[in-house]
Design a protein around this motif. Sequence first.
Motif, PDB file in Angstrom:
ATOM      1  N   LYS A 182     -10.257   8.256   7.099  1.00  0.00           N
ATOM      2  CA  LYS A 182      -9.201   7.319   6.725  1.00  0.00           C
ATOM      3  C   LYS A 182      -8.134   8.048   5.919  1.00  0.00           C
ATOM      4  CE  LYS A 182      -8.425   2.700   4.851  1.00  0.00           C
ATOM      5  NZ  LYS A 182      -9.047   1.492   4.293  1.00  0.00           N
ATOM      6  N   ILE A 199       0.865  -1.184   0.000  1.00  0.00           N
ATOM      7  CA  ILE A 199       0.000   0.000   0.000  1.00  0.00           C
ATOM      8  C   ILE A 199       0.901   1.233   0.000  1.00  0.00           C
ATOM      9  CG2 ILE A 199      -2.004   1.098   1.060  1.00  0.00           C
ATOM     10  CD1 ILE A 199      -2.530  -1.469   2.575  1.00  0.00           C
ATOM     11  N   CYS A 216      -7.186   0.659  10.485  1.00  0.00           N
ATOM     12  CA  CYS A 216      -7.578  -0.094   9.283  1.00  0.00           C
ATOM     13  C   CYS A 216      -6.565   0.086   8.156  1.00  0.00           C
ATOM     14  CB  CYS A 216      -8.970   0.314   8.812  1.00  0.00           C
ATOM     15  SG  CYS A 216     -10.268  -0.015  10.010  1.00  0.00           S
ATOM     16  N   SER A 217      -5.285  -0.004   8.486  1.00  0.00           N
ATOM     17  CA  SER A 217      -4.237   0.108   7.469  1.00  0.00           C
ATOM     18  C   SER A 217      -4.158  -1.200   6.682  1.00  0.00           C
ATOM     19  CB  SER A 217      -2.891   0.427   8.128  1.00  0.00           C
ATOM     20  OG  SER A 217      -2.903   1.709   8.703  1.00  0.00           O
ATOM     21  N   GLY A 218      -4.970  -1.270   5.643  1.00  0.00           N
ATOM     22  CA  GLY A 218      -5.079  -2.469   4.827  1.00  0.00           C
ATOM     23  C   GLY A 218      -6.286  -3.316   5.156  1.00  0.00           C
ATOM     24  N   SER A 219      -6.883  -3.098   6.320  1.00  0.00           N
ATOM     25  CA  SER A 219      -8.054  -3.881   6.731  1.00  0.00           C
ATOM     26  C   SER A 219      -9.342  -3.288   6.152  1.00  0.00           C
ATOM     27  CB  SER A 219      -8.154  -3.925   8.256  1.00  0.00           C
ATOM     28  OG  SER A 219      -7.028  -4.553   8.814  1.00  0.00           O
ATOM     29  N   ARG A 220     -10.356  -4.125   6.075  1.00  0.00           N
ATOM     30  CA  ARG A 220     -11.664  -3.732   5.536  1.00  0.00           C
ATOM     31  C   ARG A 220     -11.499  -3.145   4.132  1.00  0.00           C
ATOM     32  NH1 ARG A 220     -14.368  -0.392  10.446  1.00  0.00           N
ATOM     33  NH2 ARG A 220     -16.175  -0.482   9.068  1.00  0.00           N
ATOM     34  N   ASP A 221     -10.594  -3.753   3.391  1.00  0.00           N
ATOM     35  CA  ASP A 221     -10.264  -3.304   2.046  1.00  0.00           C
ATOM     36  C   ASP A 221     -10.236  -4.541   1.146  1.00  0.00           C
ATOM     37  OD1 ASP A 221      -8.956  -2.498  -0.329  1.00  0.00           O
ATOM     38  OD2 ASP A 221      -7.843  -0.939   0.724  1.00  0.00           O
ATOM     39  N   ASN A 240      -9.024  -5.064  -1.549  1.00  0.00           N
ATOM     40  CA  ASN A 240      -7.755  -5.260  -2.242  1.00  0.00           C
ATOM     41  C   ASN A 240      -6.691  -5.915  -1.352  1.00  0.00           C
ATOM     42  OD1 ASN A 240      -8.498  -3.892  -4.747  1.00  0.00           O
ATOM     43  ND2 ASN A 240      -8.518  -2.028  -3.503  1.00  0.00           N
ATOM     44  N   TYR A 241      -6.912  -5.908  -0.040  1.00  0.00           N
ATOM     45  CA  TYR A 241      -5.902  -6.415   0.886  1.00  0.00           C
ATOM     46  C   TYR A 241      -6.553  -7.358   1.907  1.00  0.00           C
ATOM     47  CZ  TYR A 241      -3.370  -2.683  -1.394  1.00  0.00           C
ATOM     48  OH  TYR A 241      -2.804  -1.883  -2.336  1.00  0.00           O
ATOM     49  N   CYS A 268     -12.339  -7.142   9.300  1.00  0.00           N
ATOM     50  CA  CYS A 268     -11.881  -6.368  10.451  1.00  0.00           C
ATOM     51  C   CYS A 268     -11.262  -7.340  11.455  1.00  0.00           C
ATOM     52  CB  CYS A 268     -13.054  -5.627  11.091  1.00  0.00           C
ATOM     53  SG  CYS A 268     -12.665  -4.848  12.678  1.00  0.00           S
ATOM     54  N   GLY A 301      -9.991  -8.128   3.594  1.00  0.00           N
ATOM     55  CA  GLY A 301     -11.404  -7.773   3.469  1.00  0.00           C
ATOM     56  C   GLY A 301     -12.187  -7.897   4.752  1.00  0.00           C
TER      57      GLY A 301
END
Length: 420
Positions: free
Chosen positions: A317, A202, A250-255, A257-258, A262, A260
């Motif tokens: 964010k 990221i 949420c650095s990469g979480s709930r995303d 692309n990374y 929590c 998905g």
Amino acid sequence: MTDEKHSTVMVVGGGIGGVTTAIEISEMGYEVILVEKSPSLGGRVSRMVKYFPKLCPPYCGLEMNYRRLRENKNVRVFTLADVLSISGEPGSMDVKVKLNPRYVVPTHDKYEAAIEACKVEVPNEFNYGMDKTKAIHYYHDLAYPMVPVVDPAAKDDPGVKEAIEASGSSSFDLNMEAKEMDFKVGAVVWAAGWKPFDPTPIGYLGYENFQDVIQNVEMERICSVNGPTNGKILRPSDGKEVKKVAFLQCSGSRDVNYLGYCSGVCCLASLKQAKHVREMVEDAEVTIYYIDIRSGRYEDFMDKIRADEKIHLVKGKAGNVTRNDETGQIVVHVEDIASGKTLKEEFDMVVLATGVVPSTKDDAIPMEGIEYDEYGFVTSDPEKTGVFPLGCVKKPVDVSSTVQEATGVAIKAIHTILGG
């Protein structure tokens, strides 16, 4: 009870969950083989500065459990051990384990003299590589077993050999080789834990480009008295005391692309670390940028954070993390959802709240029939496989929940070896 070879339980993973399970099973009279891949038991908890629910240091829970292990003849502990294969069915399983060399003979003969004489340094794995340690070293100051290890990448360095020779110690054998062992067990508890999500891909978070952008697990070590800065909150780039810190949730979480999902524990980790910074650094200022704050049953702790006028909670964010080359400060660009304004603020250090990735994502359980979801969490039925997942290999959980679950898994494993 079945035949003795089937009444043993193997526990894979020597973190707080695996250790608790091993103790519970063994104290009910059953034999346990506890295997851990690192040089010491303790897992992620041993690397924390404090943990919920009591916010006590890792020594509290681990020291008590280590004593129970030492006093229990039903537990055999193997560190530096990798499970190569598992076969069979519940009640009758074959497990092959590889024991990697420590290059140390546990005779307690002049360990310290050899360590003192060693001038060769290697990255300190326990501190996530943030500092260096000697090639001959104790894994950490609460290691179990309390026996040093020689770094395998440095064992052939002339400086290591010279240090051992200079010490006159007979406790080292640099010609040790790995060996394999076969075990007959009735059930396997897989408590191999988790690893932090790697935020390097990221790019906008700046983790790869800026030393003063770190992960939450690295912040734990910085805050710890046995960490790379001896508990002083210093920024990695220049060693200056940190006065202003940002936490990016949420650095990469709930995303999609990374990660998905929590992980559930990252919010509390940031709140805890924010409180620690405020306690350790006079007049420190902390900002937490978040999507949602999950405090769960610790709402009273959340109230204490809200009451601190030096801790700012901003709903938004981060969209970009850069560096001001003139000041050396890290710049966070974020949209404040409440005001609708785009904020741009400088900090001494930025902490990325990265999520929990199960160890089984990259290191699958070496047995046919084990099933996983798209993120690597174990989903197969342990009653059918004989392999009981525990803790973060099933789903992201905190320490307290893992310890509670460990007791239940211990009972289920015993039920299996009894043929229930």
